[in-house]
Design an enzyme around this catalytic site. Sequence first.
Site, mmCIF file in Angstrom:
data_model
loop_
_atom_site.group_PDB
_atom_site.id
_atom_site.type_symbol
_atom_site.label_atom_id
_atom_site.label_comp_id
_atom_site.label_asym_id
_atom_site.label_seq_id
_atom_site.Cartn_x
_atom_site.Cartn_y
_atom_site.Cartn_z
ATOM 1 N N HIS A 185 0.809 -1.218 0.000
ATOM 2 C CA HIS A 185 0.000 0.000 0.000
ATOM 3 C C HIS A 185 0.845 1.273 0.000
ATOM 4 O O HIS A 185 0.381 2.337 0.418
ATOM 5 C CB HIS A 185 -0.957 0.006 1.194
ATOM 6 C CG HIS A 185 -2.308 0.572 0.873
ATOM 7 N ND1 HIS A 185 -2.725 1.797 1.301
ATOM 8 C CD2 HIS A 185 -3.334 0.071 0.131
ATOM 9 C CE1 HIS A 185 -3.952 2.042 0.871
ATOM 10 N NE2 HIS A 185 -4.345 0.996 0.156
ATOM 11 N N HIS A 285 -7.742 -3.319 -10.433
ATOM 12 C CA HIS A 285 -7.950 -2.888 -9.048
ATOM 13 C C HIS A 285 -9.409 -2.473 -8.886
ATOM 14 O O HIS A 285 -9.990 -1.858 -9.771
ATOM 15 C CB HIS A 285 -7.014 -1.704 -8.772
ATOM 16 C CG HIS A 285 -7.130 -1.099 -7.416
ATOM 17 N ND1 HIS A 285 -7.888 0.026 -7.155
ATOM 18 C CD2 HIS A 285 -6.555 -1.429 -6.245
ATOM 19 C CE1 HIS A 285 -7.767 0.352 -5.885
ATOM 20 N NE2 HIS A 285 -6.979 -0.516 -5.312
#
Length: 372
Positions: A185, A285
């Site tokens: 992340h 995503h």
Amino acid sequence: MKITRLEMIHVRPRFSFLRIHTNEGLTGLGEAIVEGRSRTVEMAVKELEPLLIGRDPRDIERLWQTMYKGTFYRGGPILTSAISGIDQALWDILGKSLGVPVYTLLGGKVRDRIKLYTHVDGESLEELRAQAQRAVQRGFTLIKTVLSEPSHFLEPLSYMKRQIQRMEMIRDAIGPEIDMAVDFHGRVSPSMAIRLAKELEGCYPLFIEEPCLPQNVDTLATIARATSIPIATGERLYSRWDFRDVLEKQAAAIVQPDLAHCGGISEARRIASMAEVYYAGFAPHNPLGPINLAASLQVAAHASNFLAQEHVTLGEEYLCEPFVCNNGYIELSRKPGLGIELDMEKIEALRYSGEWETPSWQHEDDGSFAEW
């Protein structure tokens, strides 16, 4: 056929749906949003509206080029997210007008069902183990988890041990036949990413996602060279031009464009094709809602280098017919367009202003900003 109106609908818990209306009664659906900036994207859609009203919605490429290039300043998350939602809705209209799914218009399907992966997390190791096992029981053959803490530029051995313990717990819980992935992340520095990746190799992750922030592709390439684990990135890249350096420098083995941010179906298809030239996988995503998932499934059906589709099971209750996931897969819909319709009665009851905030993290020891 002409475009007559663009309608934005903000729906709880945090979705922003776009409906494009036409003079022939056909309506197209898209998802136009940036996390935490829903109303900003809504204004960008309004600013693009004069370029669209009165135009034929089936001229998708002409309208895409006009929206992207016509404002002089190009790219970035706000503009391309607005274009993304519009583009999804235009493809939906085209498919509905011809009575075929979008993937047929892209050249046809290369698979009959789409592999999904889901997220697992937990405050404790026991909770993490339970979630991982539950995902496997639901039929998922790939699960993903995220690093559990913020990170300073460098962290002590204790931090490393806590992260690796979590990943080893997951691998132990799911066994060798199920794949796992780890999302960094962008929380850690490149130096910490290399250290973590080295220790993670024994867990055999399918990929590491965003091991560093995306702005410096050379740094990402350095990390990729330092580990045998494939690198994935792309949720914060906003067009084929952003992906060009990643692919040319072989900084990632898997590209992850988000169809709500990268320029929609039109651009995701081009990015997937670019990635194929570099033998890179394509894994869209999507932590957002059901329209973006529906759009992603259309491209996943067509892209030969597709790997797996992210699925967070959010917002399906807003569809007239929710998605059905069997053993970690969604069967391809044969319905026209995106293959979905909204349940407007449910949506009307949960409209809201569109305001929501993304997390804001600080380091406990000194109060400084921390990437989340």
